[in-house]
Motif scaffolding. Structure first.
Motif, short mmCIF file in Angstrom:
data_model
loop_
_atom_site.label_atom_id
_atom_site.label_comp_id
_atom_site.label_asym_id
_atom_site.label_seq_id
_atom_site.Cartn_x
_atom_site.Cartn_y
_atom_site.Cartn_z
N LEU A 1 0.84 -1.20 0.00
CA LEU A 1 0.00 0.00 0.00
C LEU A 1 0.87 1.25 0.00
O LEU A 1 0.61 2.21 -0.74
CB LEU A 1 -0.92 0.00 1.21
N ALA A 2 1.93 1.25 0.83
CA ALA A 2 2.83 2.39 0.87
C ALA A 2 3.49 2.65 -0.48
O ALA A 2 3.65 3.80 -0.91
CB ALA A 2 3.90 2.17 1.94
N GLU A 3 3.85 1.56 -1.17
CA GLU A 3 4.45 1.73 -2.50
C GLU A 3 3.46 2.39 -3.46
O GLU A 3 3.84 3.29 -4.24
CB GLU A 3 4.88 0.37 -3.04
N GLU A 4 2.19 1.96 -3.41
CA GLU A 4 1.17 2.56 -4.27
C GLU A 4 0.93 4.02 -3.92
O GLU A 4 0.78 4.88 -4.79
CB GLU A 4 -0.13 1.77 -4.15
N LEU A 5 0.87 4.32 -2.62
CA LEU A 5 0.67 5.70 -2.17
C LEU A 5 1.83 6.59 -2.61
O LEU A 5 1.62 7.74 -3.00
CB LEU A 5 0.52 5.74 -0.65
N LYS A 6 3.02 6.05 -2.53
CA LYS A 6 4.20 6.82 -2.95
C LYS A 6 4.13 7.14 -4.43
O LYS A 6 4.42 8.28 -4.86
CB LYS A 6 5.46 6.00 -2.64
N ARG A 7 3.76 6.15 -5.24
CA ARG A 7 3.64 6.38 -6.67
C ARG A 7 2.55 7.40 -6.98
O ARG A 7 2.62 8.10 -7.99
CB ARG A 7 3.36 5.06 -7.40
N ALA A 8 1.54 7.46 -6.12
CA ALA A 8 0.44 8.42 -6.31
C ALA A 8 0.78 9.81 -5.78
O ALA A 8 -0.05 10.72 -5.86
CB ALA A 8 -0.83 7.90 -5.64
N GLY A 9 1.97 9.97 -5.22
CA GLY A 9 2.41 11.28 -4.76
C GLY A 9 1.83 11.72 -3.42
O GLY A 9 1.80 12.92 -3.12
N LYS A 10 1.41 10.76 -2.59
CA LYS A 10 0.83 11.10 -1.29
C LYS A 10 1.91 11.20 -0.21
O LYS A 10 2.91 10.48 -0.23
CB LYS A 10 -0.20 10.04 -0.85
N SER A 11 1.69 12.09 0.75
CA SER A 11 2.53 12.15 1.94
C SER A 11 2.14 11.00 2.85
O SER A 11 0.95 10.72 3.04
CB SER A 11 2.34 13.48 2.65
N ILE A 12 3.13 10.31 3.43
CA ILE A 12 2.84 9.10 4.22
C ILE A 12 3.52 9.19 5.57
O ILE A 12 4.70 9.53 5.68
CB ILE A 12 3.34 7.85 3.48
N LYS A 13 2.79 8.83 6.61
CA LYS A 13 3.33 8.66 7.95
C LYS A 13 3.01 7.23 8.39
O LYS A 13 1.90 6.74 8.17
CB LYS A 13 2.70 9.65 8.94
N LEU A 14 3.97 6.58 9.02
CA LEU A 14 3.78 5.19 9.47
C LEU A 14 3.92 5.12 10.98
O LEU A 14 4.91 5.62 11.55
CB LEU A 14 4.80 4.27 8.81
N PHE A 15 2.96 4.46 11.62
CA PHE A 15 2.97 4.23 13.06
C PHE A 15 3.00 2.72 13.29
O PHE A 15 2.07 2.00 12.89
CB PHE A 15 1.72 4.84 13.70
N ILE A 16 4.09 2.22 13.91
CA ILE A 16 4.25 0.78 14.15
C ILE A 16 4.29 0.52 15.65
O ILE A 16 5.09 1.14 16.37
CB ILE A 16 5.55 0.22 13.55
N GLY A 17 3.48 -0.42 16.11
CA GLY A 17 3.48 -0.78 17.52
C GLY A 17 3.63 -2.27 17.71
O GLY A 17 3.28 -3.07 16.83
N GLY A 18 4.15 -2.67 18.87
CA GLY A 18 4.30 -4.08 19.20
C GLY A 18 4.53 -4.26 20.68
O GLY A 18 4.70 -3.28 21.42
N LYS A 19 4.54 -5.50 21.10
CA LYS A 19 4.80 -5.78 22.51
C LYS A 19 6.25 -5.53 22.87
O LYS A 19 6.57 -5.06 23.96
CB LYS A 19 4.41 -7.22 22.85
N ASN A 20 7.18 -5.87 21.93
CA ASN A 20 8.60 -5.70 22.19
C ASN A 20 9.35 -5.45 20.88
O ASN A 20 8.73 -5.34 19.82
CB ASN A 20 9.17 -6.93 22.91
N ARG A 21 10.67 -5.39 20.97
CA ARG A 21 11.50 -5.07 19.81
C ARG A 21 11.29 -6.05 18.66
O ARG A 21 11.31 -5.66 17.49
CB ARG A 21 12.99 -5.08 20.24
N GLU A 22 11.08 -7.33 18.96
CA GLU A 22 10.94 -8.34 17.90
C GLU A 22 9.68 -8.14 17.07
O GLU A 22 9.57 -8.68 15.97
CB GLU A 22 10.95 -9.74 18.52
N ASP A 23 8.70 -7.41 17.60
CA ASP A 23 7.45 -7.19 16.88
C ASP A 23 7.52 -6.01 15.90
O ASP A 23 6.56 -5.76 15.18
CB ASP A 23 6.30 -6.94 17.86
N ILE A 24 8.63 -5.29 15.88
CA ILE A 24 8.78 -4.15 14.98
C ILE A 24 9.47 -4.63 13.70
O ILE A 24 10.66 -4.95 13.70
CB ILE A 24 9.58 -3.01 15.63
N LEU A 25 8.71 -4.69 12.62
CA LEU A 25 9.18 -5.28 11.37
C LEU A 25 9.19 -4.26 10.23
O LEU A 25 8.43 -3.30 10.24
CB LEU A 25 8.26 -6.45 10.99
N CYS A 26 10.08 -4.51 9.27
CA CYS A 26 10.09 -3.79 7.98
C CYS A 26 10.44 -2.31 8.10
O CYS A 26 10.19 -1.54 7.16
CB CYS A 26 8.74 -3.92 7.26
#
Length: 285
Positions: A124-149
């Motif tokens: 989805l982020a790749e498509e939004l980028k191609r469409a020229g949209k500004s993107i903010k990403l919020f990633i949450g998890g229980k611990n460090r291992e849950d933060i991916l990509c």
């Protein structure tokens, strides 16, 4: 139906973090190219054990001939899949479901992920980028291992906010708290849409935040699926929308004054979703 059953050869299969795996496999030319938010039903074993397929979101489409899925080992099915090796073949059905829509009038997209809910948000982020949209990403998890990509999204030039419940990475706490803090800042709600995927409690809070600040929110639901095509009714979710779906009659109570029984509308995550307008879902079920 645009989906197709096909046989795919595993190209690569790597452990990217404890209990998280990234699987790359061939996409035959005759299979329709998947859209962000769609998924595949994969026969994970070499035989009929386990019998039922498992559902996995599209994580990446590479050079139009390779698909990637990112998954967490949770039980028997994903445990079996984690043992499959490059060169082996998988029986797959897909692409399935309704994916994300990108509206031309928005100029900012807020992506919210909980754990492996990050998987469908990268295409989805790749498509939004191609469409020229500004993107903010919020990633949450229980611990460090849950933060991916994280590095993958940073390569797209996306601003990222991270939290973990135990404070081992990013800010300590829930990602929904950081999300609301951001939305309260000036200019943050100018033609903005939220896209979210993760555990249901997180999606519920994101939906409430979106409603409070009058933002549209597209939520990708994570549900167990048996068939992937809406036949078994195993992934039904309660909805608020009364225009379509199927109804299940409830028993009349003694004090009911209505001549007809109450009813509840359901939709199928596999067929009607997995992406829904968050306003459709009855989160308090």
């Amino acid at each position: 139906m645009d989906s197709k059953q096909f046989i795919s050869t595993i190209k690569t299969h790597t452990e990217v973090s404890p209990v998280y795996f990234l699987l790359s496999m061939e996409l035959p030319s005759e299979v329709k190219r998947p859209k962000p938010g769609q998924f595949f039903m994969v026969k994970v074993g070499r035989n009929n054990d386990p019998l039922l397929r498992r559902a996995f979101s599209l994580h990446r489409l590479i050079n139009m001939n390779t698909i990637q899925i990112l998954y967490r080992v949770r039980g028997k099915g994903t445990g079996v899949l984690s043992k499959r090796v490059p060169g082996e073949r998988l029986d797959i059905l897909g692409p399935l479901g309704k994916g994300f829509e990108i509206h031309s009038q928005i100029n900012e997209a807020i992506l919210v992920a909980g754990g492996v809910g990050i998987a469908p948000l990268f295409p989805l982020a790749e498509e939004l980028k191609r469409a020229g949209k500004s993107i903010k990403l919020f990633i949450g998890g229980k611990n460090r291992e849950d933060i991916l990509c994280e590095d993958d999204f940073r390569s797209l030039g996306i601003e990222i906010y991270i939290s973990t419940e135990d404070g081992t990475y990013g800010k300590r706490g829930l990602i929904t708290d950081i999300l609301e803090d951001y939305i309260q800042t000036p200019d943050s709600r100018l033609k903005t849409q939220i896209y979210a995927c993760g555990p249901k409690p997180m999606l519920k809070v994101v939906s409430e935040i979106a409603r409070f600040y009058s933002l549209t929110c597209s939520a990708s639901l994570e549900e167990r699926m048996a068939c992937g095509i809406g036949a078994c009714l195993g992934c039904a979710v309660k909805t608020r929308v009364q225009s379509s779906g199927f109804r299940v009659q409830r028993k009349k109570t003694k004090d009911s004054r209505l001549p007809t029984p109450n009813s509840q509308l359901y939709k199928m995550v596999c067929k009607d979703g997995p992406v829904f307008n968050a306003e459709e879902i009855e989160w308090d079920d």
